[in-house]
Scaffold this motif. Structure first.
Motif, short mmCIF file in Angstrom:
data_model
loop_
_atom_site.label_atom_id
_atom_site.label_comp_id
_atom_site.label_asym_id
_atom_site.label_seq_id
_atom_site.Cartn_x
_atom_site.Cartn_y
_atom_site.Cartn_z
N SER A 1 0.83 -1.19 0.00
CA SER A 1 0.00 0.00 0.00
C SER A 1 0.87 1.24 0.00
CB SER A 1 -0.91 0.00 1.24
OG SER A 1 -1.58 1.22 1.34
N ALA A 2 0.41 2.25 -0.72
CA ALA A 2 1.11 3.53 -0.71
C ALA A 2 0.77 4.29 0.57
CB ALA A 2 0.72 4.34 -1.93
N ASP A 3 -0.24 3.83 1.28
CA ASP A 3 -0.72 4.52 2.47
C ASP A 3 0.07 4.10 3.70
OD1 ASP A 3 -2.31 6.27 3.90
OD2 ASP A 3 -3.86 4.77 4.28
N VAL A 4 1.40 4.12 3.59
CA VAL A 4 2.26 3.72 4.69
C VAL A 4 3.33 4.79 4.89
CG1 VAL A 4 3.93 1.99 5.46
CG2 VAL A 4 1.88 1.27 4.25
N VAL A 5 3.55 5.14 6.14
CA VAL A 5 4.59 6.10 6.49
C VAL A 5 5.61 5.34 7.34
CG1 VAL A 5 5.10 8.26 7.67
CG2 VAL A 5 2.95 8.01 6.43
N THR A 6 6.87 5.35 6.91
CA THR A 6 7.90 4.63 7.66
C THR A 6 8.12 5.28 9.02
OG1 THR A 6 9.73 5.96 6.80
CG2 THR A 6 9.09 4.01 5.52
N PRO A 7 8.60 4.52 10.00
CA PRO A 7 8.84 5.09 11.33
C PRO A 7 9.82 6.28 11.30
CG PRO A 7 8.90 2.71 11.44
CD PRO A 7 8.81 3.08 9.98
N GLU A 8 10.81 6.22 10.42
CA GLU A 8 11.78 7.31 10.32
C GLU A 8 11.11 8.59 9.82
OE1 GLU A 8 12.23 4.32 8.68
OE2 GLU A 8 13.60 3.43 10.14
N VAL A 9 10.28 8.45 8.79
CA VAL A 9 9.57 9.61 8.24
C VAL A 9 8.57 10.13 9.26
CG1 VAL A 9 7.95 10.35 6.44
CG2 VAL A 9 9.90 8.92 5.84
N ALA A 10 7.90 9.23 9.96
CA ALA A 10 6.93 9.63 10.98
C ALA A 10 7.61 10.45 12.07
CB ALA A 10 6.25 8.41 11.58
N GLU A 11 8.77 10.02 12.50
CA GLU A 11 9.49 10.75 13.55
C GLU A 11 9.91 12.13 13.07
OE1 GLU A 11 10.43 11.43 17.24
OE2 GLU A 11 9.55 9.53 16.59
N GLU A 12 10.38 12.21 11.83
CA GLU A 12 10.78 13.50 11.26
C GLU A 12 9.58 14.43 11.13
OE1 GLU A 12 12.99 15.36 7.32
OE2 GLU A 12 13.00 13.20 7.63
N LEU B 1 3.66 13.61 0.42
CA LEU B 1 3.18 12.29 0.84
C LEU B 1 1.77 12.03 0.32
CD1 LEU B 1 4.63 12.22 4.45
CD2 LEU B 1 5.25 10.69 2.56
N VAL B 2 0.92 13.05 0.34
CA VAL B 2 -0.44 12.90 -0.19
C VAL B 2 -0.36 12.57 -1.68
CG1 VAL B 2 -2.57 14.17 -0.74
CG2 VAL B 2 -1.57 14.35 1.54
N GLU B 3 0.52 13.24 -2.41
CA GLU B 3 0.67 12.96 -3.84
C GLU B 3 1.20 11.55 -4.10
OE1 GLU B 3 3.13 16.19 -5.19
OE2 GLU B 3 1.43 17.58 -5.26
N GLN B 4 1.93 10.99 -3.12
CA GLN B 4 2.44 9.62 -3.25
C GLN B 4 1.39 8.58 -2.87
OE1 GLN B 4 6.04 9.37 -0.95
NE2 GLN B 4 6.96 11.10 -2.02
N GLY B 5 0.24 9.03 -2.39
CA GLY B 5 -0.83 8.11 -2.08
C GLY B 5 -1.12 7.91 -0.61
N HIS C 1 -1.79 26.73 3.10
CA HIS C 1 -0.58 26.88 2.30
C HIS C 1 -0.85 26.76 0.80
CE1 HIS C 1 2.55 27.08 5.46
NE2 HIS C 1 1.57 26.56 6.18
N GLY C 2 -2.12 26.66 0.43
CA GLY C 2 -2.49 26.69 -0.98
C GLY C 2 -2.42 25.38 -1.72
N TYR C 3 -2.31 24.27 -1.03
CA TYR C 3 -2.21 22.97 -1.70
C TYR C 3 -3.56 22.36 -2.02
CZ TYR C 3 2.78 22.96 -0.74
OH TYR C 3 4.11 23.28 -0.71
N ARG C 4 -4.61 22.86 -1.42
CA ARG C 4 -5.95 22.36 -1.71
C ARG C 4 -6.93 23.49 -1.41
NH1 ARG C 4 -5.93 17.36 0.64
NH2 ARG C 4 -7.96 17.01 -0.23
N PRO C 5 -8.11 23.43 -2.00
CA PRO C 5 -9.08 24.50 -1.73
C PRO C 5 -9.56 24.42 -0.28
CG PRO C 5 -10.01 22.84 -3.20
CD PRO C 5 -8.59 22.46 -2.97
N PRO C 6 -9.85 25.56 0.32
CA PRO C 6 -10.35 25.53 1.70
C PRO C 6 -11.77 24.96 1.76
CG PRO C 6 -10.32 27.78 0.85
CD PRO C 6 -9.69 26.91 -0.19
N ALA C 7 -12.18 24.62 2.95
CA ALA C 7 -13.54 24.13 3.17
C ALA C 7 -14.52 25.21 2.73
CB ALA C 7 -13.75 23.78 4.64
N PRO C 8 -15.71 24.84 2.28
CA PRO C 8 -16.68 25.84 1.83
C PRO C 8 -16.97 26.91 2.88
CG PRO C 8 -17.42 23.66 1.21
CD PRO C 8 -16.20 23.47 2.07
N SER C 9 -16.97 26.54 4.14
CA SER C 9 -17.24 27.52 5.19
C SER C 9 -16.11 28.51 5.36
CB SER C 9 -17.50 26.80 6.52
OG SER C 9 -16.34 26.09 6.91
#
Length: 111
Positions: free
Chosen positions: A8-19, A54-58, A82-90
């Protein structure tokens, strides 16, 4: 054991998680009164860019929230600020008018 764990691409390694957690600890101290040249602000920008990468990697926003031990809405809000996605409608049109990362302003509202 590898056969039991689905790939699965939906995995974050422990090293990345700590960083990410270390960067998050710094990034959450940044607010509107933090000077633009403050190293904490640069860390905040880099942290958000890392989340987006990370989101772009899945990796899902939900997974990132679990890794950071925050609500998924916090991750969505940071990405929107930070402009990476549109804000919530509210929040559209008022909450993030002046909080965008320099250089990403052209991405606002583009869908």
């Amino acid at each position: 054991m590898d056969d039991e764990t689905p790939a699965s691409a939906d995995v974050v390694t422990p090293e990345v998680a700590e960083e990410l957690r270390a960067m998050h600890a710094i990034a959450k101290t940044v607010n509107g009164s933090t000077p633009l040249d403050d190293p904490r602000r640069q860390t905040s920008i880099e942290f958000t860019a890392a989340l987006q990468a990370l989101v772009e990697q899945g990796v899902t926003v939900y997974r990132l929230a679990k890794v950071l031990r925050v609500r998924h809405s916090n991750v969505y809000a940071r990405l929107a600020r930070h402009g990476y996605r549109p804000p919530a409608p509210s929040r559209e049109g008022r909450a993030y008018q002046h909080a965008m990362t320099p250089g990403r302003r052209g991405k606002r509202g583009a869908q």
